[in-house]
Each structure stands twice: as C-alpha cells, then as structure tokens.
Design an enzyme around this catalytic site. Sequence first.
Site, PDB file in Angstrom:
ATOM      1  NE  ARG A 142      50.030  34.847   0.827  1.00  0.00           N
ATOM      2  CZ  ARG A 142      49.748  33.762  -0.090  1.00  0.00           C
ATOM      3  NH1 ARG A 142      51.108  33.121   1.464  1.00  0.00           N
ATOM      4  NH2 ARG A 142      49.862  33.569  -1.092  1.00  0.00           N
ATOM      5  CB  VAL A 143      48.449  32.774   6.510  1.00  0.00           C
ATOM      6  CG1 VAL A 143      48.388  31.423   6.528  1.00  0.00           C
ATOM      7  CG2 VAL A 143      48.853  33.697   7.829  1.00  0.00           C
ATOM      8  N   GLY A 203      48.213  30.547  -3.244  1.00  0.00           N
ATOM      9  CA  GLY A 203      47.362  30.890  -1.089  1.00  0.00           C
ATOM     10  C   GLY A 203      45.740  31.368  -1.821  1.00  0.00           C
ATOM     11  N   GLY A 217      50.048  26.220  -3.945  1.00  0.00           N
ATOM     12  CA  GLY A 217      49.740  27.603  -5.160  1.00  0.00           C
ATOM     13  C   GLY A 217      49.799  27.958  -5.123  1.00  0.00           C
ATOM     14  CG  ASP A 231      46.841  27.081   0.202  1.00  0.00           C
ATOM     15  OD1 ASP A 231      48.061  27.971  -0.780  1.00  0.00           O
ATOM     16  OD2 ASP A 231      47.251  25.990  -0.609  1.00  0.00           O
ATOM     17  CB  THR A 283      54.275  24.664  -0.177  1.00  0.00           C
ATOM     18  OG1 THR A 283      54.165  25.670  -0.534  1.00  0.00           O
ATOM     19  CG2 THR A 283      52.629  23.695   0.077  1.00  0.00           C
TER      20      THR A 283
END
Lengths: 207, 133
Positions: free
Chosen positions: B29-30, B55, B53, B32, B1
């Site tokens: 899956r998604v 998520g 971090g 943050d 990220t």
Amino acid sequence: NRITLVIHGGAGTITRQNMTPEKEKAYTDALNQAMQTGYAILKQGGSSLDAVEASIRVMEDSPLFNAGKGAVFTHDGRNELDAAIMDGKTLKAGSVAGVTTVRNPITAARAVMDKSEHVLLVGPGADQFAKEKGLAIVEPSYFHTEARYQQLQKALASEKGVVTDQLNAPTKAAAPAAPGKSKTKTKAGKPQGYAEPPIFVEGRKYG
Amino acid sequence: TVGAVALDQYGNLAAATSTGGMTNKRYGRVGDAPIIGAGTYADNQSCAVSCTGWGEFFIRATVARDVAARVEYQQVPVAQAAQATIDKVGKLGGDGGLIALDPAGNIAMPFNSEGMYRGYIKANGETKVLIYR
C-alpha cells in the site's frame, strides 16, 4: 525579499489530552530545528529546493516523526518509506515509494528528479538507484524505534487474528442497514462477510 | 508524515514530503505523499503544497493539485483554496491537513483532524510553531 518556509510534522489525533509537556517541548524543538535549518539556506541565497530538502532531512533523522528513523511498521514488521519533491520553477519532480535502506528518502526523491529521466521509482529498484547514486544506505534496522514497534504489536493484537482487507473494510461505523434490507446474519449477529474494521495507528489513519 | 514548502529569493517555490506510511499496512500500500499532485505539488504560477492525511482520500481528491488549480484558475487566495480543498476531502470522509505557500509568501495550514504539527518562518524572521487546533 519574501523568503518563507513552512513545515508540517504530520496530522492526526494530536490533542492536549494525549500530550505531555516533555513531548510537546520535544516536538516543538524538533520543528524549530527543521525550520531554522531550511531558513538558513534561504537566507544565504540558497534555493527553495535545497531548503525543503534540508528541513525534511532533519525530521527524517528525528525519531519523533513518521518519516525516516521513527517510521511506522508495516504488517510484516518492516519500514517502507516514501518521499516526493517538486520544483515550482520547472515543474520537475522526483519521488520514491517503498524504500527500505535509504537513510534519507527525500534525498533519494531529489536524486530521481535531478539524476534520472523518471518521476517515481518504487521498491527494490528505488533502493538500487539510491545506492548507485551514492546516497547514504543503512540497514533496515536503522529505522526501528520501540515506540512504533509497540504500535504495530497493538494493531496486530487488536486484529485478533482476523485478516482484514484493510483498504475496503469500513473504518467508520457503517450506517445501519435499512430495516428489512439487512444482509443474512451469521450466528454472531454480524452481516455475512463482516470484517473487523482495521486499526489504523500513527494517529489512526494518517500517513 | 513530514513536509515542507519554501519560497526563495528568486521567487521560486518548492514542495517536499516524506513518510513512513501507515501502521500495519499490507500489500505494498502506498499513500498520497509520493504521488505528485496528491500529497506533493509545486508550481510558481500558483503555489507549493505538502499534505498529511488519510492517503486514499488525498489521492482520490488529488488534494495538492486541487489547491493549486483553484489558485490558478479561480484566482482565489491560497488560504481560501486550501480550506476549500480540505473541506472537500472532509465531505468525502477523509481527514488530515496540508501546508501551502504562494509566490507572494502567503501561507495556509488548514486541517480537519484533531491536531497537526506545523510551523513557519517568514522573511522578517517571524517564527511560529503550532500543534493543536
């Protein structure tokens, strides 16, 4: 004039022990390049939105970071990318999730914010939107890097074929059951329904 | 990220985050990053935030908005707000970090993981790149 730019390239198990001088220099150079790119825009009177988008594009184009090229792989061996952007002046925002063909997901998020009435677009629809808005579209293989692919192979191997519900299996050792309360044990001495905790790679669990 | 927050000469803040997600993820899956208020948030009245971090915890704790709300409602400095939110996520069991910037150009880069790639450039050109704790 208080122009300021702050960036991050991800958090996780980043320690001196698992870093080499060459890797450290590569990351430092890439972060500096991202910062200088965004800062140049601010110095010329550009907007903070343009600055953050430009900085992120540099890091998306670098194979070093888990974003754009160099992204990690899903269980199915695909790269599914997410991005978001928000304007502090208007509280407008745009984001995409699960795109697989947009070279710079942050630019797709910016297009959602500027060229649609939506905030979040996901999956094939988001890819379609980006294509219709003329963004750079690439083959999914563009995002492939061997290092990340090997991370996935390692994760799959360590699952030993155990299909885990990775969102609910404990990733930290569960506290030992109170005496007398332990669930019925299987032959292997594990509680009924025990699933091997999944391996979260790319800094273990981090996005 | 990866993420960025910026303050321009007009006093406007912006925040942006981009990620490849989590290795070996399934079921769509998604995390943050693409969720406004969780991994990304900006408001000229408080601050701009970008997170990286675990998520699931950053979503549940609405981390990016939590930092901005502390600044907006408690009138605390952005560094104090950011650290308090990271501490809250840590207590929930999640880890990672964030970058935050307020309209006065004050910076915060707290994290509770082993390390975080991060850096800043200020108005006077002062530049810093950090990796370890």
